[in-house]
Each structure stands twice: as structure tokens, then as C-alpha cells.
Design an enzyme around this catalytic site. Structure first.
Site, PDB file in Angstrom:
ATOM      1  N   LYS A  26       0.835  -1.207   0.000  1.00  0.00           N
ATOM      2  CA  LYS A  26       0.000   0.000   0.000  1.00  0.00           C
ATOM      3  C   LYS A  26       0.874   1.264   0.000  1.00  0.00           C
ATOM      4  O   LYS A  26       0.629   2.181  -0.777  1.00  0.00           O
ATOM      5  CB  LYS A  26      -0.921  -0.034   1.223  1.00  0.00           C
ATOM      6  CG  LYS A  26      -1.808   1.168   1.367  1.00  0.00           C
ATOM      7  CD  LYS A  26      -3.076   0.836   2.131  1.00  0.00           C
ATOM      8  CE  LYS A  26      -2.867   0.688   3.620  1.00  0.00           C
ATOM      9  NZ  LYS A  26      -2.726   1.973   4.325  1.00  0.00           N
ATOM     10  N   ASP A 325       1.853  -0.895  11.813  1.00  0.00           N
ATOM     11  CA  ASP A 325       0.542  -1.300  11.278  1.00  0.00           C
ATOM     12  C   ASP A 325       0.181  -2.743  11.639  1.00  0.00           C
ATOM     13  O   ASP A 325      -0.923  -3.198  11.330  1.00  0.00           O
ATOM     14  CB  ASP A 325       0.536  -1.163   9.749  1.00  0.00           C
ATOM     15  CG  ASP A 325       0.578   0.298   9.327  1.00  0.00           C
ATOM     16  OD1 ASP A 325       0.183   1.161  10.128  1.00  0.00           O
ATOM     17  OD2 ASP A 325       1.022   0.574   8.200  1.00  0.00           O
ATOM     18  N   ARG A 398      -7.702  -3.105   9.592  1.00  0.00           N
ATOM     19  CA  ARG A 398      -6.759  -4.036  10.239  1.00  0.00           C
ATOM     20  C   ARG A 398      -7.354  -4.681  11.495  1.00  0.00           C
ATOM     21  O   ARG A 398      -6.978  -5.787  11.868  1.00  0.00           O
ATOM     22  CB  ARG A 398      -5.433  -3.337  10.537  1.00  0.00           C
ATOM     23  CG  ARG A 398      -4.750  -2.845   9.255  1.00  0.00           C
ATOM     24  CD  ARG A 398      -3.261  -2.708   9.388  1.00  0.00           C
ATOM     25  NE  ARG A 398      -2.737  -1.849   8.335  1.00  0.00           N
ATOM     26  CZ  ARG A 398      -2.473  -2.244   7.088  1.00  0.00           C
ATOM     27  NH1 ARG A 398      -2.674  -3.487   6.727  1.00  0.00           N
ATOM     28  NH2 ARG A 398      -1.999  -1.396   6.200  1.00  0.00           N
TER      29      ARG A 398
HETATM   30  C1  S3P Z   1       2.616   4.947   6.165  1.00  0.00           C
HETATM   31  C2  S3P Z   1       3.162   5.333   7.357  1.00  0.00           C
HETATM   32  C3  S3P Z   1       2.615   4.933   8.659  1.00  0.00           C
HETATM   33  C4  S3P Z   1       1.638   3.774   8.548  1.00  0.00           C
HETATM   34  C5  S3P Z   1       0.698   3.956   7.405  1.00  0.00           C
HETATM   35  C6  S3P Z   1       1.458   4.046   6.097  1.00  0.00           C
HETATM   36  C7  S3P Z   1       3.229   5.415   4.909  1.00  0.00           C
HETATM   37  O1  S3P Z   1       1.942   6.027   9.219  1.00  0.00           O
HETATM   38  O2  S3P Z   1       0.917   3.619   9.743  1.00  0.00           O
HETATM   39  O3  S3P Z   1      -0.215   2.870   7.318  1.00  0.00           O
HETATM   40  O4  S3P Z   1       2.934   4.852   3.839  1.00  0.00           O
HETATM   41  O5  S3P Z   1       4.043   6.345   4.967  1.00  0.00           O
HETATM   42  P1  S3P Z   1       2.708   7.146  10.093  1.00  0.00           P
HETATM   43  O6  S3P Z   1       3.634   7.845   9.232  1.00  0.00           O
HETATM   44  O7  S3P Z   1       1.604   8.041  10.609  1.00  0.00           O
HETATM   45  O8  S3P Z   1       3.360   6.385  11.207  1.00  0.00           O
END
Ligand code: S3P
Length: 445
Positions: A26, A325, A398
Site C-alpha cells: 500500500k 501497522d 486491520r
Molecule cells: C505509512 C506510514 C505509517 C503507517 C501507514 C502508512 C506510509 O503512518 O501507519 O499505514 O505509507 O508512509 P505514520 O507515518 O503516521 O506512522
């Protein structure tokens, strides 16, 4: 919010077996479509995740004049006709990030670089999540950000233009904040740097050089970006590996269900995403990497997961950003493991798609687990799960998948309400779970 959608899950009827092609990552899918849209030239992307979050990002660029050709019906391959850093067109439409924090926070960096104003919003869950962490740095760079609560809450109106380079010292370990600043840095008048309290996923730093924009990480871990003034579409297609965050659900399920033996094909093993496998292995999980290789700038491997008796563990806070995550799935594992699992310094979990500490605690308690919430984590004492209950995933993808995994080892079925959000990150979760023998189905199917 993605409300609705009821899953009926567990218990498993036998061992889980098989090989799974988990869908694309993702985080990388967001970045690939963003950089391809902002590049000069045409970029082909394969292994794109066709989840609602990534489709929201693609749609934002379509709304601003980018042409995207889908090359396959399942939307895993696409051709993006980049318009260059300064080629996006203003739209009167509110740009809709749906449920996706990554979309809105990274786009804040992109929109800060545009000489026109844009308004971005999202669903009810996203409208509650903090945006000050990205609004503040892009304001320091010279953009204007207006929104509810002083620009902390969506919808935000972002007006950009010529930006000043800044040295951003992030208070929160967040790849979204880092990436927002780096993307705005593409439009700045000099070198932008970002330092973070702990290293976070570095997909932006790895992908930008594929588009001709170097990024340098110094010995102190500070990230430097000196803008070259343009991004160039790479000649070779971008290939996106399978998402470790999705793979975790099946690795945990295989670890929990007696006799299981599951192979997860060519999953991303970037060390900054791999906290889940270090934690699961630390709990006694039997994981083995095979056919290790590289896809673009990212490491991948087949992950082989077998049943193994799990025990609790005290999570090393240094592993928290690398597993941020995966805690819903790891909580499910902990609730069925032997002994105590202790998590701290994970307060960020409270500002995800839901308050993941509170929502997991409510769901696991209803299923019969022994879990105590802390402001920054939880203590879980593992044992049997009685199941025979109804839990609420509260629109968090999730949580829904984690509870479907926990249900595989509960004494009786768990009904999981408000699970439709699974479509944001893993639309094929149910059929793939069924393919390895998990007992899970949509109500009414
Ligand atoms: C992500 C960073 C994370 C993660 C999110 C995806 C990204 O968030 O929890 O699902 O793709 O940069 P945070 O940057 O808020 O920790």
C-alpha cells in the site's frame, strides 16, 4: 467511514496450508502513482494495490488532469502519463482521500508546491485524525493551510507556490510526515532536510532516485533532498512487492493454527517494515525466508510460516515504528500465546484509522482475552479465546482482519461488524484467507 460489512469468522476447521500471492504494498503504491504523476514522461506500474486508499490517490491526480490508463481489469497494472512537477491543474472538486492518512498527508506536501489552492477531505475517520504534523512544516516552507481546529483537522485548504527549504525535526516517528516534507522539498529553493526520532519506512527515499531525484541519508540518519527541479519517468516499469502488512495476517494465522504451513510469495522485507517478523519470531514464531531477492530498490522474499507454540514478549520500543501497522495482528497472536505480552511507546496506535489500542482491547475482551490498556500500549496475557461473541471493527480494516485471525483459534465463531473497510487495503482478504483454509466469510455469502 466504511461502516457496514459483517464477517463471520472461525474457528479453523483444520490446518492452514497453501501458497498465497499477497497483493501489492500500500505505501509503495501511493508513492509510485504520486511520483509517476509528477514526472515528465510515462511510467508503467505493476503490482499496484487496487485498494480504496490507493485508488483515492490515483483519482486525486486524475482530478488534477493526469491521465491514467489501467492496463488490467483488476487495476494492478497502470500507465501514468506524468505532467511534470508544475503540470497539475487546479480543480474545484474537493479532493477526497477517503480513509487514507497516507494519501492526505503526502498530498499535503504535493499540494503545498502548487501555485493554486486545493481542498482535501476524507471520511469520518480521517476527519478525526491529526494533520497539524504536516500542516506545520509546509507552513514553515511558505504554504498556507487552513482548516478546522487551526488546520489540524480536515477538510484542509492548501495554497502553495514557491517554497523555502527547511530543516524539519519531526517530533513524531512518521513516514507520512517525512514524506510530506520531502515531496514539498521538490518545490523548495534549496536543500530540505528531515530528521526523525526513530527511523521510519523509507520507501519515498528509495523511490525518488528511480525518478532521477537523489536523496542522501547522512551518518546521523538525517535525510537530505536537494531538488533537481524535475522528476523523470523511469524507463523500466516500477514493480511493487507484496505488502508485508497484509502478509502478517496469514503469517500469524499459520503460527496459531496447529499443523499449518503457509508460503507467502515475494513479500517486501524492507527492515523498516519488518518489525512484525522480528516480534513474531521473538514470540516463538517459525518463520523462514526463502528465494530472497530485490524488486527495484526493495528487498523481497518468500516467507514460509508454520505452526509454532507462541509465548508472550516485551516489545522492544525500537521495533515499534517498524511494526506500527501490524499490532492488531500481533495483539491477536498475543491473546492466544502463552504468558505476557507487553507493548509500550506505541501511543501512535491511538491515532490510526481507529484508536487501535482501545478498539482491539474492546474486541479481544469481548472474545474472552485478558488485556489491559495503557495510554501508550497494552498488556495481554494469552490463553484460550471463548469466541461466541459479536465485536465491532469500527470501520478499521486491520482490526477486522486481526479479529478474523484471532477467531481461527477461538472456541466458537466471532461475528465482526463494520468490517467493510478491509477493501481499503486488502480487497481480496476473504477469498485468499479461504484459499489457505481459514474459516471466514462475509455474512450472506
Ligand atoms: C505509512 C506510514 C505509517 C503507517 C501507514 C502508512 C506510509 O503512518 O501507519 O499505514 O505509507 O508512509 P505514520 O507515518 O503516521 O506512522
Amino acid at each position: 467511514m466504511n461502516i457496514g460489512g459483517r464477517l463471520l469468522a472461525g474457528p479453523a476447521k483444520g490446518p492452514l496450508r497453501g501458497r498465497v500471492n499477497v497483493p501489492g504494498d500500500k505505501s509503495m503504491s501511493h508513492r509510485a502513482v504520486m511520483l509517476a504523476s509528477l514526472a515528465d514522461g510515462v511510467t508503467e506500474i505493476h503490482g499496484f494495490l487496487p485498494g480504496e486508499d490507493n485508488l483515492a490517490t490515483a483519482q486525486m491526480f486524475v482530478d488534477m488532469g493526469v491521465r491514467i490508463d489501467w492496463l488490467s481489469e483488476d487495476k494492478t497494472s497502470l500507465r501514468v502519463h506524468g505532467v511534470g512537477l508544475h503540470g497539475l491543474k487546479p480543480t474545484t472538486k474537493v479532493l477526497d482521500a477517503g480513509n487514507s492518512g497516507t494519501c492526505v498527508r503526502l498530498m499535503t506536501g504535493v499540494l503545498a508546491g502548487q501555485s493554486f489552492a486545493s481542498t482535501v477531505s476524507g471520511d469520518a475517520s480521517l476527519c478525526k485524525r491529526p494533520m497539524k504534523r504536516v500542516a506545520d512544516p509546509v507552513r514553515r516552507m511558505g504554504a498556507s493551510v487552513e482548516g478546522q481546529d487551526g488546520g489540524n483537522l480536515l477538510p484542509l485548504t492548501i495554497r502553495g507556490g514557491r517554497l523555502k527549504a527547511i530543516h524539519h525535526v519531526s517530533e513524531v516517528a512518521s513516514a507520512q510526515v517525512k514524506s510530506c516534507v520531502l515531496l514539498a522539498g521538490l518545490y523548495a529553493d534549496g536543500e530540505t532536510t528531515v530528521s526523525e526520532p526513530r527511523p521510519t519506512r523509507d520507501h519515498t527515499e528509495r523511490m525518488l532516485p528511480l525518478f532521477g531525484q537523489p536523496v542522501h541519508v547522512d551518518a546521523d540518519g538525517v535525510i537530505h533532498l536537494k531538488p533537481t527541479g524535475r522528476l523523470t519517468a523511469p524507463e523500466a516499469p516500477i514493480h511493487i512487492p507484496a505488502d508485508p502488512s497484509s502478509a502478517t495476517f496469514f503469517a500469524v494465522a499459520a503460527s496459531l493454527v496447529k499443523g499449518s504451513d503457509v508460503m507467502l510469495a515475494q513479500v517486501g522485507t524492507n527492515p523498516l517494515r519488518n518489525g512484525w517478523s522480528r516480534i513474531l519470531a521473538g514470540m516463538g514464531g517459525a518463520l523462514e525466508l526463502r528465494s530472497e531477492g530485490k524488486v527495484g530498490e526493495e528487498s523481497v522474499a518468500d516467507i514460509h510460516a508454520e505452526y509454532a507454540p507462541l509465548h508472550g514478549l516485551q516489545v522492544n520500543p525500537a521495533d515499534v515504528p517498524d511494526a506500527i501497522d501490524e499490532f492488531p495482528a500481533l495483539f491477536a497472536a498475543a491473546s492466544l500465546a502463552d504468558g505476557e505480552f507487553l507493548l509500550s511507546e506505541a501511543e501512535e496506535l491511538r491515532v490510526k484509522e481507529s484508536d487501535r489500542i482501545a478498539v482491539m482491547a474492546r474486541a479481544l475482551l469481548a472474545a474472552g482475552a485478558d488485556i489491559e490498556e495503557y495510554p501508550d500500549g497494552a498488556r495481554i496475557t494469552g490463553g484460550r479465546l471463548k469466541g461466541a461473541c459479536r465485536v465491532d471493527a469500527e470501520g478499521d480494516h486491520r482490526i477486522a482482519m486481526a479479529m478474523a485471525v484471532a477467531a481461527q483459534c477461538s472456541n466458537a465463531e466471532i461475528v465482526i461488524d463494520n468490517a467493510a473497510a478491509i477493501a481499503t487495503s486488502f480487497p481480496d482478504f476473504v477469498p485468499l484467507a479461504q484459499s489457505i483454509g481459514m474459516n471466514v466469510r462475509w455474512d450472506g455469502e
